[in-house]
Design a protein around this motif. Structure first.
Motif, PDB file in Angstrom:
ATOM      1  N   ASP A   1      -9.393  -7.024  -6.707  1.00  0.00           N
ATOM      2  CA  ASP A   1      -9.906  -6.491  -5.237  1.00  0.00           C
ATOM      3  C   ASP A   1      -9.101  -6.148  -4.429  1.00  0.00           C
ATOM      4  O   ASP A   1      -9.177  -5.095  -3.517  1.00  0.00           O
ATOM      5  CB  ASP A   1     -10.938  -7.470  -4.886  1.00  0.00           C
ATOM      6  CG  ASP A   1     -12.316  -7.709  -5.575  1.00  0.00           C
ATOM      7  OD1 ASP A   1     -12.488  -6.739  -6.632  1.00  0.00           O
ATOM      8  OD2 ASP A   1     -13.023  -8.833  -5.871  1.00  0.00           O
ATOM      9  N   ARG A   2      -8.172  -6.991  -4.090  1.00  0.00           N
ATOM     10  CA  ARG A   2      -6.742  -6.783  -3.029  1.00  0.00           C
ATOM     11  C   ARG A   2      -6.105  -5.604  -3.632  1.00  0.00           C
ATOM     12  O   ARG A   2      -5.775  -4.652  -2.864  1.00  0.00           O
ATOM     13  CB  ARG A   2      -5.810  -8.066  -3.292  1.00  0.00           C
ATOM     14  CG  ARG A   2      -6.438  -9.149  -2.404  1.00  0.00           C
ATOM     15  CD  ARG A   2      -5.473 -10.145  -2.554  1.00  0.00           C
ATOM     16  NE  ARG A   2      -4.103 -10.001  -1.837  1.00  0.00           N
ATOM     17  CZ  ARG A   2      -3.093 -10.860  -2.077  1.00  0.00           C
ATOM     18  NH1 ARG A   2      -3.119 -11.606  -3.019  1.00  0.00           N
ATOM     19  NH2 ARG A   2      -2.015 -10.321  -1.397  1.00  0.00           N
TER      20      ARG A   2
ATOM     21  N   ASP B   1      -7.458 -11.035  -6.850  1.00  0.00           N
ATOM     22  CA  ASP B   1      -6.117 -10.018  -6.998  1.00  0.00           C
ATOM     23  C   ASP B   1      -6.695  -8.577  -7.336  1.00  0.00           C
ATOM     24  O   ASP B   1      -6.017  -7.659  -6.773  1.00  0.00           O
ATOM     25  CB  ASP B   1      -5.184 -10.735  -8.050  1.00  0.00           C
ATOM     26  CG  ASP B   1      -4.411 -11.756  -7.491  1.00  0.00           C
ATOM     27  OD1 ASP B   1      -4.616 -12.176  -6.339  1.00  0.00           O
ATOM     28  OD2 ASP B   1      -4.003 -12.594  -8.336  1.00  0.00           O
TER      29      ASP B   1
ATOM     30  N   PRO C   1     -14.780   0.909 -10.889  1.00  0.00           N
ATOM     31  CA  PRO C   1     -14.321  -0.324 -10.204  1.00  0.00           C
ATOM     32  C   PRO C   1     -13.907  -1.420 -11.515  1.00  0.00           C
ATOM     33  O   PRO C   1     -14.520  -1.511 -12.572  1.00  0.00           O
ATOM     34  CB  PRO C   1     -15.793  -0.679 -10.110  1.00  0.00           C
ATOM     35  CG  PRO C   1     -16.443   0.351  -9.852  1.00  0.00           C
ATOM     36  CD  PRO C   1     -16.187   1.345 -11.123  1.00  0.00           C
TER      37      PRO C   1
ATOM     38  N   ILE D   1      -7.013  -3.019  -5.348  1.00  0.00           N
ATOM     39  CA  ILE D   1      -7.933  -1.770  -5.125  1.00  0.00           C
ATOM     40  C   ILE D   1      -7.888  -1.435  -3.659  1.00  0.00           C
ATOM     41  O   ILE D   1      -8.114  -0.329  -3.357  1.00  0.00           O
ATOM     42  CB  ILE D   1      -9.596  -2.030  -5.797  1.00  0.00           C
ATOM     43  CG1 ILE D   1      -9.394  -2.104  -7.381  1.00  0.00           C
ATOM     44  CG2 ILE D   1     -10.282  -0.801  -5.186  1.00  0.00           C
ATOM     45  CD1 ILE D   1     -10.751  -2.389  -7.929  1.00  0.00           C
ATOM     46  N   GLU D   2      -8.160  -2.531  -2.914  1.00  0.00           N
ATOM     47  CA  GLU D   2      -8.323  -2.474  -1.204  1.00  0.00           C
ATOM     48  C   GLU D   2      -6.962  -1.604  -0.935  1.00  0.00           C
ATOM     49  O   GLU D   2      -6.857  -1.066   0.223  1.00  0.00           O
ATOM     50  CB  GLU D   2      -8.461  -3.540  -0.704  1.00  0.00           C
ATOM     51  CG  GLU D   2      -9.999  -4.238  -0.833  1.00  0.00           C
ATOM     52  CD  GLU D   2     -10.263  -5.587  -0.573  1.00  0.00           C
ATOM     53  OE1 GLU D   2      -9.071  -6.059   0.046  1.00  0.00           O
ATOM     54  OE2 GLU D   2     -11.073  -6.123  -0.619  1.00  0.00           O
ATOM     55  N   SER D   3      -5.818  -2.149  -1.514  1.00  0.00           N
ATOM     56  CA  SER D   3      -4.436  -1.384  -1.174  1.00  0.00           C
ATOM     57  C   SER D   3      -4.378   0.152  -1.692  1.00  0.00           C
ATOM     58  O   SER D   3      -3.487   0.614  -1.562  1.00  0.00           O
ATOM     59  CB  SER D   3      -3.602  -2.197  -1.620  1.00  0.00           C
ATOM     60  OG  SER D   3      -3.518  -3.602  -1.005  1.00  0.00           O
ATOM     61  N   GLY D   4      -5.434   0.530  -2.526  1.00  0.00           N
ATOM     62  CA  GLY D   4      -5.347   1.736  -2.692  1.00  0.00           C
ATOM     63  C   GLY D   4      -4.611   1.960  -4.313  1.00  0.00           C
ATOM     64  O   GLY D   4      -4.231   3.003  -4.750  1.00  0.00           O
TER      65      GLY D   4
ATOM     66  N   SER E   1       0.678   3.493  -3.026  1.00  0.00           N
ATOM     67  CA  SER E   1      -0.683   3.878  -3.826  1.00  0.00           C
ATOM     68  C   SER E   1      -0.645   5.530  -3.926  1.00  0.00           C
ATOM     69  O   SER E   1      -1.107   5.928  -4.884  1.00  0.00           O
ATOM     70  CB  SER E   1      -1.789   3.572  -2.664  1.00  0.00           C
ATOM     71  OG  SER E   1      -1.435   4.190  -1.254  1.00  0.00           O
TER      72      SER E   1
ATOM     73  N   GLY F   1       0.629  -1.220  -0.061  1.00  0.00           N
ATOM     74  CA  GLY F   1       0.036   0.144  -0.046  1.00  0.00           C
ATOM     75  C   GLY F   1       0.816   1.341   0.003  1.00  0.00           C
ATOM     76  O   GLY F   1       0.328   2.336  -0.234  1.00  0.00           O
TER      77      GLY F   1
END
Length: 321
Positions: free
Chosen positions: A256-257, A254, A286, A259-262, A237, A234
């Protein structure tokens, strides 16, 4: 209708002469340095009886001299044929013979960029001229040799650059091989935007990305998984502006991971025959694998049997083997 455009090399020399063009292991090469090296390389080609339309095979490892050689080929009408060095020597010889290409060594490529009797840059580039030959992976059968024109690569880069913006101070790292359209695509995207390209011998990692001040990345699934596995992923990011994924299926988990990490994830669909990207997700969209925008200069249709049909200015010139 004219198929010529002003040379992007000349344009960068005139407008960005003292700006970084390539940064290799920390060493900066300005656009003026690139222009001088391309002119030297063109002189070497002429002195060694390499003419427009000739095919030159080499095993690119993604270094400064090979990028210069590609640009010199574009500027002189010579066809750049990148071969995958992981193949055995005998197979590489056969591949070069199959496409009627003359093979050069890395020592010859390096020598060419320092040749004393330089040849001036061309004022214009012809979009219809043959530009490159790459081999498909052969994952679904015998590898095929694909011929792209200069226009295929130019329009591919133009469409990509309209979707993924690059500023004057941005840096796109060369993370993919130049025997594949994705690697060649990075060269053309930075050429047309005047953005610097980063080359490094260091393995891709969070620390390496931070240290090289990379803002744009192109990754395949394996590279992306490795990056996500780093606990400090992250941290990049806020530095990264675009992380373009492609080269095959990318798992939704992957994505999604990421995106979640910015991470600024862009998912693409493409194929070698279309010179790389066909459709890519939009900025801040998205990154669902089912959606993406068909980029400019391409057209896509799905027929009644579910086949994806593609055409446009990026469509390759044909198979030559």
């Amino acid at each position: 209708m004219s198929h010529n455009i002003p040379s992007p090399l000349r344009e960068n020399l005139q407008t960005r002469k003292n700006h970084p063009a390539i940064i290799e292991n920390g060493q900066e090469y300005l656009w003026s340095d690139v222009a001088n090296s391309v002119e030297a390389c063109k002189g070497w080609l002429l002195a060694n009886d390499v003419k427009a339309g000739d095919r030159i095979a080499l095993i690119p490892s993604g270094h400064f001299a090979e990028i210069i050689f590609l640009l010199a080929c574009c500027d002189s009408g010579v066809v750049f044929c990148g071969l995958n060095g992981r193949y055995p020597g005998a197979r590489l010889e056969t591949m070069a013979d199959d496409i009627l290409a003359r093979t050069l060594t890395s020592d010859q490529i390096n020598e060419a960029t320092r040749f004393a009797d330089a040849e001036k840059l061309s004022a214009e580039w012809n979009l219809n001229q043959p530009c490159s030959v790459i081999f498909t992976s052969g994952s679904t059968g015998q590898p095929k040799a694909i011929l792209h024109t200069l226009g295929n690569h130019i329009y591919n880069a133009l469409g990509s650059n309209q979707n993924i913006a690059m500023g004057a101070e941005d840096k796109w790292q060369l993370t993919l091989p130049m025997y594949h359209v994705s690697g060649i695509g990075i060269v053309f995207r930075t050429l047309l935007s005047g953005t610097a390209m980063v080359i490094t011998d260091e393995p891709l990692s969070v620390d390496q990305i931070i240290r090289t001040k990379t803002t744009h990345l192109s990754l395949v699934s394996t590279q992306f998984k490795r990056l996500l596995s780093e606990p400090n992923c992250g941290e990049i990011s806020h530095q990264l502006k675009a992380l373009l994924l492609g080269g095959g299926p990318i798992s939704q988990m992957d994505i999604d991971r990421g995106i979640e990490s910015g991470l600024p994830v862009f998912v693409s669909y493409g194929l070698s025959e279309m010179a790389s990207q066909v459709a890519t997700t939009l900025p801040n969209q998205p990154a669902d694998l089912q959606f993406g925008k068909v980029l400019p200069h391409r057209e896509v249709k799905i027929n009644d049997s579910g086949e994806i049909l593609v055409k446009g200015a990026t469509l390759f010139a044909g198979y030559i083997f």
